[in-house]
Design an enzyme around this catalytic site. Structure first.
Site, PDB file in Angstrom:
ATOM      1  N   GLY A 258      -4.787 -19.642  17.578  1.00 17.32           N
ATOM      2  CA  GLY A 258      -3.424 -19.817  17.508  1.00 17.32           C
ATOM      3  C   GLY A 258      -2.911 -19.989  19.006  1.00 17.32           C
ATOM      4  O   GLY A 258      -1.446 -19.868  19.021  1.00 17.32           O
ATOM      5  N   SER A 259      -3.368 -20.472  19.780  1.00 16.63           N
ATOM      6  CA  SER A 259      -2.946 -20.650  20.967  1.00 16.63           C
ATOM      7  C   SER A 259      -1.907 -21.897  21.304  1.00 16.63           C
ATOM      8  O   SER A 259      -0.894 -21.885  21.741  1.00 16.63           O
ATOM      9  CB  SER A 259      -3.895 -20.954  22.176  1.00 16.63           C
ATOM     10  OG  SER A 259      -4.757 -22.116  22.188  1.00 16.63           O
ATOM     11  N   ASN A 260      -2.304 -22.778  20.152  1.00 14.44           N
ATOM     12  CA  ASN A 260      -1.301 -23.949  20.276  1.00 14.44           C
ATOM     13  C   ASN A 260       0.102 -23.581  19.689  1.00 14.44           C
ATOM     14  O   ASN A 260       1.199 -24.056  19.649  1.00 14.44           O
ATOM     15  CB  ASN A 260      -1.967 -25.331  19.394  1.00 14.44           C
ATOM     16  CG  ASN A 260      -2.654 -25.994  20.367  1.00 14.44           C
ATOM     17  OD1 ASN A 260      -2.161 -26.888  21.070  1.00 14.44           O
ATOM     18  ND2 ASN A 260      -4.001 -26.000  20.615  1.00 14.44           N
TER      19      ASN A 260
ATOM     20  N   LEU B  20      -8.022 -25.367   9.168  1.00  9.69           N
ATOM     21  CA  LEU B  20      -9.530 -25.811   8.847  1.00  9.69           C
ATOM     22  C   LEU B  20      -9.501 -26.009   7.366  1.00  9.69           C
ATOM     23  O   LEU B  20     -10.543 -26.542   6.878  1.00  9.69           O
ATOM     24  CB  LEU B  20     -10.567 -24.706   9.245  1.00  9.69           C
ATOM     25  CG  LEU B  20     -10.549 -24.447  10.722  1.00  9.69           C
ATOM     26  CD1 LEU B  20     -11.711 -23.692  11.085  1.00  9.69           C
ATOM     27  CD2 LEU B  20     -10.507 -25.732  11.650  1.00  9.69           C
TER      28      LEU B  20
ATOM     29  N   ASN C  66      -1.119 -33.560  12.578  1.00  8.20           N
ATOM     30  CA  ASN C  66      -2.216 -32.714  12.907  1.00  8.20           C
ATOM     31  C   ASN C  66      -2.601 -33.105  14.473  1.00  8.20           C
ATOM     32  O   ASN C  66      -2.212 -34.099  15.072  1.00  8.20           O
ATOM     33  CB  ASN C  66      -3.316 -32.993  12.049  1.00  8.20           C
ATOM     34  CG  ASN C  66      -4.559 -32.536  12.266  1.00  8.20           C
ATOM     35  OD1 ASN C  66      -4.495 -31.054  12.431  1.00  8.20           O
ATOM     36  ND2 ASN C  66      -5.614 -33.082  12.337  1.00  8.20           N
TER      37      ASN C  66
ATOM     38  N   ASP D  85      -8.374 -36.789   9.068  1.00 11.31           N
ATOM     39  CA  ASP D  85      -8.555 -37.436  10.473  1.00 11.31           C
ATOM     40  C   ASP D  85      -8.077 -38.997  10.519  1.00 11.31           C
ATOM     41  O   ASP D  85      -8.685 -39.619  11.273  1.00 11.31           O
ATOM     42  CB  ASP D  85      -9.696 -37.182  11.512  1.00 11.31           C
ATOM     43  CG  ASP D  85      -9.888 -35.752  11.317  1.00 11.31           C
ATOM     44  OD1 ASP D  85      -8.866 -35.002  11.333  1.00 11.31           O
ATOM     45  OD2 ASP D  85     -11.056 -35.134  11.756  1.00 11.31           O
TER      46      ASP D  85
ATOM     47  N   HIS E 120      -5.986 -33.221  17.014  1.00 12.26           N
ATOM     48  CA  HIS E 120      -7.781 -33.317  16.955  1.00 12.26           C
ATOM     49  C   HIS E 120      -8.210 -33.388  18.130  1.00 12.26           C
ATOM     50  O   HIS E 120      -7.596 -34.084  19.111  1.00 12.26           O
ATOM     51  CB  HIS E 120      -8.201 -34.482  16.029  1.00 12.26           C
ATOM     52  CG  HIS E 120      -9.562 -34.627  15.700  1.00 12.26           C
ATOM     53  ND1 HIS E 120     -10.144 -34.061  14.881  1.00 12.26           N
ATOM     54  CD2 HIS E 120     -10.503 -35.417  16.359  1.00 12.26           C
ATOM     55  CE1 HIS E 120     -11.335 -33.954  14.908  1.00 12.26           C
ATOM     56  NE2 HIS E 120     -11.785 -35.055  15.994  1.00 12.26           N
TER      57      HIS E 120
ATOM     58  N   ILE F  65      -5.765 -30.318   3.148  1.00  7.96           N
ATOM     59  CA  ILE F  65      -4.376 -30.346   2.607  1.00  7.96           C
ATOM     60  C   ILE F  65      -4.427 -30.511   1.284  1.00  7.96           C
ATOM     61  O   ILE F  65      -4.831 -31.747   0.811  1.00  7.96           O
ATOM     62  CB  ILE F  65      -3.154 -30.877   3.414  1.00  7.96           C
ATOM     63  CG1 ILE F  65      -3.248 -30.290   4.925  1.00  7.96           C
ATOM     64  CG2 ILE F  65      -2.084 -30.821   2.985  1.00  7.96           C
ATOM     65  CD1 ILE F  65      -2.742 -28.942   4.923  1.00  7.96           C
TER      66      ILE F  65
HETATM   67  C1  GRF Z   1      -7.452 -27.163  18.953  1.00 10.92           C
HETATM   68  O1  GRF Z   1      -8.289 -27.501  20.050  1.00 10.92           O
HETATM   69  C2  GRF Z   1      -7.102 -28.112  17.919  1.00 10.92           C
HETATM   70  O2  GRF Z   1      -7.168 -29.517  18.526  1.00 10.92           O
HETATM   71  C3  GRF Z   1      -8.141 -27.988  17.006  1.00 10.92           C
HETATM   72  O3  GRF Z   1      -8.419 -26.694  16.944  1.00 10.92           O
HETATM   73  C4  GRF Z   1      -7.949 -26.097  18.312  1.00 10.92           C
HETATM   74  C5  GRF Z   1      -7.011 -24.734  17.785  1.00 10.92           C
HETATM   75  O4  GRF Z   1      -7.089 -24.101  18.953  1.00 10.92           O
HETATM   76  N1  GRF Z   1      -7.555 -28.571  15.707  1.00 10.92           N
HETATM   77  P1  GRF Z   1      -5.994 -22.821  18.892  1.00 10.92           P
HETATM   78  O5  GRF Z   1      -6.104 -21.844  17.492  1.00 10.92           O
HETATM   79  O6  GRF Z   1      -4.786 -23.447  19.033  1.00 10.92           O
HETATM   80  O7  GRF Z   1      -6.093 -22.106  20.074  1.00 10.92           O
END
Ligand code: GRF
Length: 202
Positions: A12-14, A96, A113, A156, A115, A99
């Site tokens: 979940g860093s994003n 993952l 999304n 995708d 990718h 949907i």
């Molecule tokens: C990211 O690289 C995103 O592109 C992919 O999964 C990763 C998730 O990383 N779909 P995080 O959980 O946000 O750290």
């Protein structure tokens, strides 16, 4: 004010980076600041012990654990929850699970999304996380990057909104490449979401 739900499965860093941008007014890695027209109102996660749930709690965003079996057998409770929260845009950030069609139909053109490669290359079923970076390195690519795109019924394959590139070094491992890709994601994902919402959902 638009309400965003982030769907994530793991670290979940994003998700954190997007929440900080929209909800905390934190400047993006690319130097952009949100105009305050949207906020993250819910996090949905399919793994009970995923770190993204802790991140959401620390940032004060309501989070729900929704196992894959519950989602796929009956998506209606999720649709109801999103309705109650007034969600009008869904962001997949490392989610993952495929949907369900009911959700895509309800949120057509409103699910975004990210990718970690340059689609249409290195996409499709089973292409996620380090598997993507392993394939890119194994193929001897000199360039990789990120793709931000809309979600439709196929993996995708929805409309591409944005791509950015980075080099693949000769001595890269999947982990070092993943780090470079993550950095691109932090720089671009939040403001591309914001731009898309402003231009299409407001
Ligand atoms: C990211 O690289 C995103 O592109 C992919 O999964 C990763 C998730 O990383 N779909 P995080 O959980 O946000 O750290």
């Amino acid at each position: 004010m638009n309400n965003i739900a982030i769907f994530a499965s793991g670290n979940g860093s994003n998700a954190q980076n997007i929440i900080e941008y929209f909800n905390c007014g934190t400047e993006n890695k690319g130097g952009q600041k949100s105009t305050g027209s949207a906020k993250v109102a819910r996090v949905i996660c399919n793994r009970a012990n995923a770190y993204v749930l802790e991140r959401a709690a620390k940032l004060g965003v309501p989070a729900s654990y929704l196992p894959k079996e519950d989602l796929t057998s009956n998506p209606q409770p999720l649709l109801d929850l999103l309705e109650r929260d007034g969600i009008d845009c869904i962001v997949l950030a490392g989610y993952l699970i495929k949907i369900p069609e009911e959700l895509i139909a309800r949120y057509r053109g409103k699910i975004i999304n990210i990718h970690p490669a340059l689609l249409p290359a290195y996409g499709g079923k089973g292409m996620y996380g380090n598997r993507v970076h392993e394939a890119v390195i194994a193929a001897g690519e000199k360039v990789s990057g990120i793709t931000i795109h809309l979600v439709d019924e196929k993996y995708d394959s929805g409309k591409i909104l944005f791509q950015a590139e980075c080099p693949v070094m000769d001595n890269d491992t999947p982990d070092t490449l993943a780090e470079r890709i993550h950095s691109l994601e932090y720089t671009h994902f939040p403001h591309i979401i914001e731009e898309y919402i402003k231009n299409n959902l407001q």
